[in-house]
Design a protein around this motif. Structure first.
Motif, short mmCIF file in Angstrom:
data_model
loop_
_atom_site.label_atom_id
_atom_site.label_comp_id
_atom_site.label_asym_id
_atom_site.label_seq_id
_atom_site.Cartn_x
_atom_site.Cartn_y
_atom_site.Cartn_z
N ARG A 217 0.86 -1.19 0.00
CA ARG A 217 0.00 0.00 0.00
C ARG A 217 0.89 1.23 0.00
O ARG A 217 2.10 1.15 0.29
CB ARG A 217 -0.91 0.01 1.24
CG ARG A 217 -0.13 -0.04 2.53
CD ARG A 217 -1.04 -0.16 3.74
NE ARG A 217 -0.28 -0.29 4.98
CZ ARG A 217 0.18 -1.44 5.46
NH1 ARG A 217 -0.07 -2.57 4.80
NH2 ARG A 217 0.88 -1.47 6.58
N PRO A 218 0.34 2.42 -0.31
CA PRO A 218 1.14 3.64 -0.22
C PRO A 218 1.63 3.88 1.21
O PRO A 218 1.00 3.44 2.18
CB PRO A 218 0.18 4.74 -0.67
CG PRO A 218 -0.87 4.03 -1.48
CD PRO A 218 -1.01 2.68 -0.84
N ALA A 219 2.76 4.60 1.32
CA ALA A 219 3.34 4.89 2.63
C ALA A 219 3.54 6.40 2.76
O ALA A 219 3.91 7.08 1.80
CB ALA A 219 4.67 4.17 2.80
N HIS A 220 3.32 6.93 3.96
CA HIS A 220 3.44 8.36 4.20
C HIS A 220 4.85 8.83 3.85
O HIS A 220 5.84 8.27 4.32
CB HIS A 220 3.12 8.67 5.67
CG HIS A 220 2.95 10.12 5.96
ND1 HIS A 220 4.02 10.99 6.04
CD2 HIS A 220 1.83 10.86 6.20
CE1 HIS A 220 3.57 12.21 6.32
NE2 HIS A 220 2.24 12.15 6.43
N SER A 221 4.93 9.88 3.02
CA SER A 221 6.24 10.32 2.56
C SER A 221 7.06 10.97 3.67
O SER A 221 8.30 10.98 3.59
CB SER A 221 6.08 11.30 1.40
OG SER A 221 5.36 12.46 1.82
N GLY A 222 6.40 11.51 4.71
CA GLY A 222 7.15 12.08 5.82
C GLY A 222 7.79 11.02 6.69
O GLY A 222 8.92 11.17 7.16
N MET A 223 7.08 9.92 6.89
CA MET A 223 7.59 8.86 7.75
C MET A 223 8.52 7.89 7.01
O MET A 223 9.48 7.38 7.57
CB MET A 223 6.41 8.07 8.34
CG MET A 223 5.50 8.88 9.24
SD MET A 223 4.07 7.92 9.80
CE MET A 223 4.90 6.63 10.76
N PHE A 224 8.23 7.64 5.72
CA PHE A 224 8.95 6.59 5.00
C PHE A 224 9.73 7.08 3.78
O PHE A 224 10.54 6.34 3.23
CB PHE A 224 7.95 5.52 4.55
CG PHE A 224 7.21 4.86 5.68
CD1 PHE A 224 7.82 3.85 6.42
CD2 PHE A 224 5.92 5.25 6.02
CE1 PHE A 224 7.15 3.24 7.46
CE2 PHE A 224 5.24 4.65 7.06
CZ PHE A 224 5.86 3.64 7.79
#
Length: 458
Positions: A217-224
């Motif tokens: 699934r998509p992942a948060h760009s700030g965290m990952f």
């Protein structure tokens, strides 16, 4: 002094132009996109019915809508001519590409609209305008000669734009439908308005659908972001590898050094026809413009599935996909080239991403034999109809049916012509046809049929 046969044919074509416009308006009004996800299938069925009625009214015998393996309907028929007369098959198609966003059109796309001396509407040129030109020619021949000087067969396809192979499969299953001495494929056009053109070379084509997956699934760009393998970036990296810095298509293992030996392509005309923006120049790779258009492969990214800007979220994408189209010059095996494309995309996708690629279309290229009597007759007919000598050109597009005819009737002369010209903007908003191109193309076909039947046109 009585009018010559040429003059009477010209008069009959001129007199038939109002009916031709009415026919085209009725055809354009039918949303015959051969994709039920875009337009109702009933629209294509209605178009097939109308095409059958029009050819029957023009005097062609045995007209009927023949189901093909892809679910489309091909309109076919055949009328006998004098004993021993040449057999001429006239081809066109009634399906069209989608209109896209209707808001990009200056007038309703499904309504034939006259503006500035041109007739606008989806399919007005490609290919309903070509179909109407053939109808106009047949009516003129019947009116002036009282019969058929040659055996006339018609085949009008219902799924050409989908490249799904329905008609090709039908003709292979029932090759008697293809039997002829001459095939006139009315699905191309002139390099400029008023300059009669015979297309003698077609590139082969093969499209693939590529899907790249890196995460569930998509992942948060700030965290990952930064460490998470971006599927969209992986896809873009693979796609970028298809072209060199000079624009040359560089698929691993695929020859890309061919030279075009026919009529050269004028860069100024190309710049205008392609509507290049100021400061943007045509790509020529390490050759000439004609080389890239007709003698070398060309990879084009047709579409990408990724989040639209209007729905942007701060996420690294776990999946992305694209459709890539590959065009190859006549003489190059399209299937082998498509296999090389698939291997290339797999090899150039980074991050260890999962890659799924499947072929979605395939068509071989075509090279016409142009030294026969029918070609000579068509050149004379075009010279009379247009007042200018015909030229020959290549076309970057693919018409798989040309190759099918070459295989099924290897002795037939196969010629490609039509009403299209650069201002027609086929496959784009505001598609149109110049009525003069339609009239002249119809007259050329009428003169051709009569001369091929043995009549003197002087």
């Amino acid at each position: 002094m009585s009018a010559s046969l040429t003059e009477r044919l010209a008069e009959a074509v001129d007199a038939g132009m109002p009916r031709a416009r009415d026919d085209l308006a009725r055809l354009v009004a039918l949303r015959s996109v051969a994709n039920a996800a875009i337009e109702p299938a009933s629209e294509c069925r209605a178009a097939a019915t109308l095409v059958g009625e029009l050819f029957s009214e023009a005097g062609v015998d045995g007209i009927h809508a023949h189901p093909t393996p892809d679910g489309s309907l091909a309109v076919v028929g055949r009328s006998g001519g004098p004993s021993g007369a040449p057999r001429v098959l006239l081809y066109s198609h009634y399906d069209v590409v989608p209109v896209g966003d209707p808001g990009t059109w200056s007038s309703p796309p499904w309504e034939l609209t006259e503006r500035g001396g041109r007739w606008y509407g989806r399919g007005s040129a490609d290919c309903k305008g070509n179909l109407v030109a053939s109808l106009l020619a047949l009516r003129a021949v019947r009116e002036v000669t009282g019969g058929w000087p040659v055996e006339v067969a018609v085949v009008c396809e219902g799924s050409e734009e989908q490249s799904s192979g329905g008609l090709e499969a039908l003709l292979r299953a029932e090759p008697e439908l293809a039997q002829c001495d001459v095939v006139v494929i009315a699905d191309t056009g002139n390099v400029e308005a008023g300059l009669p053109t015979l297309t003698t070379s077609l590139r082969g084509t093969g499209s693939v659908l590529m899907t790249v997956r890196t995460m569930e699934r998509p992942a948060h760009s700030g965290m990952f972001g930064g460490a998470a393998p971006d599927a969209l970036q992986a896809l873009l990296t693979a796609l970028a590898s298809l072209r060199g810095p000079d624009g040359e298509t560089t698929v691993d293992g695929l020859e890309h050094g061919g030279s075009w030996m026919g009529e050269p392509c004028d860069p100024n005309r190309f710049r205008e026809d392609a509507a290049l923006l100021p400061g943007v120049e045509p790509l020529t790779g390490n050759g000439a413009l004609g080389d890239l258009l007709w003698a070398r492969p060309a990879a084009t990214v047709l579409a990408i599935d990724a989040p639209p800007v209007a729905q942007v979220t701060a996420a690294v994408q776990g999946e992305a996909r694209a459709v890539v189209n590959l065009r190859v010059p006549a003489g190059t095996d399209a299937k082998a080239a498509q296999d090389l494309l698939i291997a290339h995309l797999r090899a150039h996708t980074p991050f260890g991403a999962q890659v799924e690629i499947r072929a979605v279309s395939l068509g071989q290229g075509f090279q016409a034999r142009t030294d026969g009597p029918a070609y000579a007759a068509m050149r004379r007919a075009m010279r009379t109809a247009f007042g200018r000598d015909a030229v020959t050109t290549g076309q970057g597009g693919s018409i798989p049916l040309a190759t099918t005819f070459a295989e099924l009737v290897p002795g037939a002369e196969i010629m490609l012509l039509g009403v299209e010209e650069p201002a027609s903007r086929i496959h784009a908003p505001d598609e149109s046809v110049d009525p003069e191109e339609l009239r002249r193309t119809a007259l050329a076909q009428a003169l051709f049929l009569v001369e091929l039947g043995g009549s003197t046109l002087a």
